[in-house]
Design a protein around this motif. Sequence first.
Motif, PDB file in Angstrom:
ATOM      1  N   THR A 136      36.226  63.942  38.565  1.00 46.18           N
ATOM      2  CA  THR A 136      37.048  63.585  37.404  1.00 46.18           C
ATOM      3  C   THR A 136      37.500  64.850  36.667  1.00 46.18           C
ATOM      4  O   THR A 136      36.711  65.755  36.440  1.00 46.18           O
ATOM      5  CB  THR A 136      36.250  62.675  36.453  1.00 46.18           C
ATOM      6  N   VAL A 161      47.266  65.767  42.159  1.00 51.29           N
ATOM      7  CA  VAL A 161      46.709  64.527  41.619  1.00 51.29           C
ATOM      8  C   VAL A 161      45.411  64.858  40.889  1.00 51.29           C
ATOM      9  O   VAL A 161      44.613  65.663  41.366  1.00 51.29           O
ATOM     10  CB  VAL A 161      46.487  63.469  42.731  1.00 51.29           C
ATOM     11  N   THR A 162      45.247  64.269  39.709  1.00 48.07           N
ATOM     12  CA  THR A 162      44.034  64.477  38.915  1.00 48.07           C
ATOM     13  C   THR A 162      43.420  63.121  38.598  1.00 48.07           C
ATOM     14  O   THR A 162      44.106  62.228  38.095  1.00 48.07           O
ATOM     15  CB  THR A 162      44.364  65.196  37.586  1.00 48.07           C
ATOM     16  N   ILE A 175      41.518  60.745  36.358  1.00 41.20           N
ATOM     17  CA  ILE A 175      41.223  60.653  34.926  1.00 41.20           C
ATOM     18  C   ILE A 175      39.933  59.871  34.709  1.00 41.20           C
ATOM     19  O   ILE A 175      39.071  60.284  33.949  1.00 41.20           O
ATOM     20  CB  ILE A 175      42.401  60.005  34.170  1.00 41.20           C
ATOM     21  N   ILE A 219      41.957  55.654  37.789  1.00 44.25           N
ATOM     22  CA  ILE A 219      43.154  55.965  37.017  1.00 44.25           C
ATOM     23  C   ILE A 219      43.408  57.440  37.280  1.00 44.25           C
ATOM     24  O   ILE A 219      42.525  58.282  37.076  1.00 44.25           O
ATOM     25  CB  ILE A 219      42.957  55.689  35.518  1.00 44.25           C
ATOM     26  N   VAL A 220      44.597  57.739  37.809  1.00 43.68           N
ATOM     27  CA  VAL A 220      44.927  59.111  38.190  1.00 43.68           C
ATOM     28  C   VAL A 220      46.205  59.564  37.512  1.00 43.68           C
ATOM     29  O   VAL A 220      47.029  58.750  37.101  1.00 43.68           O
ATOM     30  CB  VAL A 220      45.067  59.248  39.734  1.00 43.68           C
ATOM     31  N   ASN A 221      46.355  60.859  37.409  1.00 46.90           N
ATOM     32  CA  ASN A 221      47.555  61.461  36.841  1.00 46.90           C
ATOM     33  C   ASN A 221      48.346  62.078  37.992  1.00 46.90           C
ATOM     34  O   ASN A 221      47.834  62.959  38.684  1.00 46.90           O
ATOM     35  CB  ASN A 221      47.150  62.523  35.812  1.00 46.90           C
ATOM     36  N   VAL A 222      49.567  61.592  38.208  1.00 51.20           N
ATOM     37  CA  VAL A 222      50.436  62.094  39.266  1.00 51.20           C
ATOM     38  C   VAL A 222      51.826  62.285  38.673  1.00 51.20           C
ATOM     39  O   VAL A 222      52.382  61.354  38.085  1.00 51.20           O
ATOM     40  CB  VAL A 222      50.499  61.096  40.449  1.00 51.20           C
ATOM     41  N   LYS A 223      52.392  63.467  38.817  1.00 44.23           N
ATOM     42  CA  LYS A 223      53.735  63.758  38.314  1.00 44.23           C
ATOM     43  C   LYS A 223      53.923  63.291  36.867  1.00 44.23           C
ATOM     44  O   LYS A 223      54.847  62.553  36.553  1.00 44.23           O
ATOM     45  CB  LYS A 223      54.801  63.138  39.222  1.00 44.23           C
ATOM     46  N   ASP A 224      53.021  63.671  35.992  1.00 41.75           N
ATOM     47  CA  ASP A 224      53.075  63.342  34.559  1.00 41.75           C
ATOM     48  C   ASP A 224      53.029  61.842  34.274  1.00 41.75           C
ATOM     49  O   ASP A 224      53.487  61.399  33.229  1.00 41.75           O
ATOM     50  CB  ASP A 224      54.309  63.969  33.901  1.00 41.75           C
ATOM     51  N   SER A 225      52.494  61.050  35.191  1.00 40.03           N
ATOM     52  CA  SER A 225      52.342  59.608  34.986  1.00 40.03           C
ATOM     53  C   SER A 225      50.904  59.205  35.273  1.00 40.03           C
ATOM     54  O   SER A 225      50.269  59.742  36.186  1.00 40.03           O
ATOM     55  CB  SER A 225      53.248  58.824  35.931  1.00 40.03           C
ATOM     56  N   ARG A 226      50.418  58.260  34.501  1.00 47.06           N
ATOM     57  CA  ARG A 226      49.086  57.709  34.767  1.00 47.06           C
ATOM     58  C   ARG A 226      49.252  56.448  35.590  1.00 47.06           C
ATOM     59  O   ARG A 226      50.027  55.556  35.234  1.00 47.06           O
ATOM     60  CB  ARG A 226      48.361  57.378  33.468  1.00 47.06           C
TER      61      ARG A 226
END
Length: 70
Positions: free
Chosen positions: A9, A39-40, A42, A50-57
């Motif tokens: 995380t 990809v991060t 969260i 819940i991941v962050n991809v291209k400034d979107s959750r």
Amino acid sequence: MMPLTMAKTGEANLIKKVGGKEETRRFLENLGFVTGGLVTVISEIRGNMIVNVKDSRIAIGKDMAIKIMI
């Protein structure tokens, strides 16, 4: 290379491969999961992420997360 489900995380990871059937790959790529992208994770609850991809959750299930290799 390991599946996204094993990511820590808060750590940014490079997407190395998107697996699965053609339809699944296209669906994930439309969400922003493309080879070479970041990809991060969260948060994770019982395998669902819940991941962050291209400034979107984005929320994805474990079955989809396993197909994304980092």
